[in-house]
Enzyme design. Structure first.
Site, PDB file in Angstrom:
ATOM      1  N   LYS A   9       0.812  -1.213   0.000  1.00  0.00           N
ATOM      2  CA  LYS A   9       0.000   0.000   0.000  1.00  0.00           C
ATOM      3  C   LYS A   9       0.855   1.277   0.000  1.00  0.00           C
ATOM      4  O   LYS A   9       2.059   1.231   0.251  1.00  0.00           O
ATOM      5  CB  LYS A   9      -0.931  -0.024   1.206  1.00  0.00           C
ATOM      6  N   TYR A  49     -12.628  -2.316  -4.063  1.00  0.00           N
ATOM      7  CA  TYR A  49     -13.283  -2.232  -2.746  1.00  0.00           C
ATOM      8  C   TYR A  49     -14.802  -2.248  -2.833  1.00  0.00           C
ATOM      9  O   TYR A  49     -15.478  -1.838  -1.885  1.00  0.00           O
ATOM     10  CB  TYR A  49     -12.811  -0.970  -2.014  1.00  0.00           C
ATOM     11  N   ASN A 112      -2.046  -0.002   7.015  1.00  0.00           N
ATOM     12  CA  ASN A 112      -1.518  -1.271   7.518  1.00  0.00           C
ATOM     13  C   ASN A 112      -0.630  -2.012   6.519  1.00  0.00           C
ATOM     14  O   ASN A 112      -0.526  -3.221   6.535  1.00  0.00           O
ATOM     15  CB  ASN A 112      -2.645  -2.164   8.041  1.00  0.00           C
ATOM     16  N   HIS A 115      -2.120  -5.482   1.499  1.00  0.00           N
ATOM     17  CA  HIS A 115      -3.398  -6.153   1.272  1.00  0.00           C
ATOM     18  C   HIS A 115      -3.095  -7.526   0.697  1.00  0.00           C
ATOM     19  O   HIS A 115      -2.161  -7.686  -0.093  1.00  0.00           O
ATOM     20  CB  HIS A 115      -4.253  -5.369   0.262  1.00  0.00           C
ATOM     21  N   GLU A 126      -9.589 -10.286  -7.927  1.00  0.00           N
ATOM     22  CA  GLU A 126      -8.605  -9.223  -7.741  1.00  0.00           C
ATOM     23  C   GLU A 126      -7.457  -9.325  -8.749  1.00  0.00           C
ATOM     24  O   GLU A 126      -7.029  -8.310  -9.300  1.00  0.00           O
ATOM     25  CB  GLU A 126      -8.054  -9.259  -6.313  1.00  0.00           C
TER      26      GLU A 126
END
Length: 149
Positions: A9, A49, A112, A115, A126
């Site tokens: 990310k 998302y 975080n 992913h 994905e």
């Protein structure tokens, strides 16, 4: 052989953690069959998302994932999804075990570091969003027989 999408990310890219994150996955024995640096646009972020549309944090997710470059990859190996998720650690870094990517490198749920796909169906969806079939390379490493037998 199973595949999983991973996204390093924007927070990890900005912090110079790309190599560390990829190294940890590779050291587990997973092999990368696709890898690229990119900027996710809003349309792609909304597709990725889509399952969170309507939730209070949806806009924040979109803003964050489009805020800077990311590294997307496809890892392959036996039980790649489970192994990747264990290596990443809990979504909430405060609950992630030490030794996991999030347990060692992240502080908040919002930023975080990584992913990873959570199911074979989600992984297929994905991967299809981020990679064309001709961008994925199947190969064997000499070491695979020592890791994947």
């Amino acid at each position: 052989m199973e595949r999983s999408l991973i996204i390093v990310k924007p927070d990890a890219v900005q912090r110079g953690l790309i190599g560390e994150v990829l190294r940890r996955l590779e050291q587990r024995g997973l092999r990368f069959v696709g890898l690229k640096l990119m900027q996710i646009d809003r349309k792609l972020a909304e597709q990725h998302y889509a399952e969170h549309r309507g939730k209070p944090f949806f806009q924040e997710l979109l803003e964050f994932i489009t805020s800077g470059p990311v590294v997307v990859g496809v890892v392959e190996g036996p039980r790649a999804i489970e192994v990747t998720r264990k290596t990443m650690g809990a979504t909430d870094p405060a609950k992630a075990e030490p030794g996991t990517i999030r347990g060692d490198l992240a502080l908040t749920i919002g930023q975080n570091v990584i992913h990873g796909s959570d199911s074979p169906e989600r992984a297929a969806y994905e991967i299809g969003l981020f990679f064309r079939d001709d961008e994925l390379v199947s190969y064997e490493r000499a070491i695979d027989r020592w890791i994947m037998s």
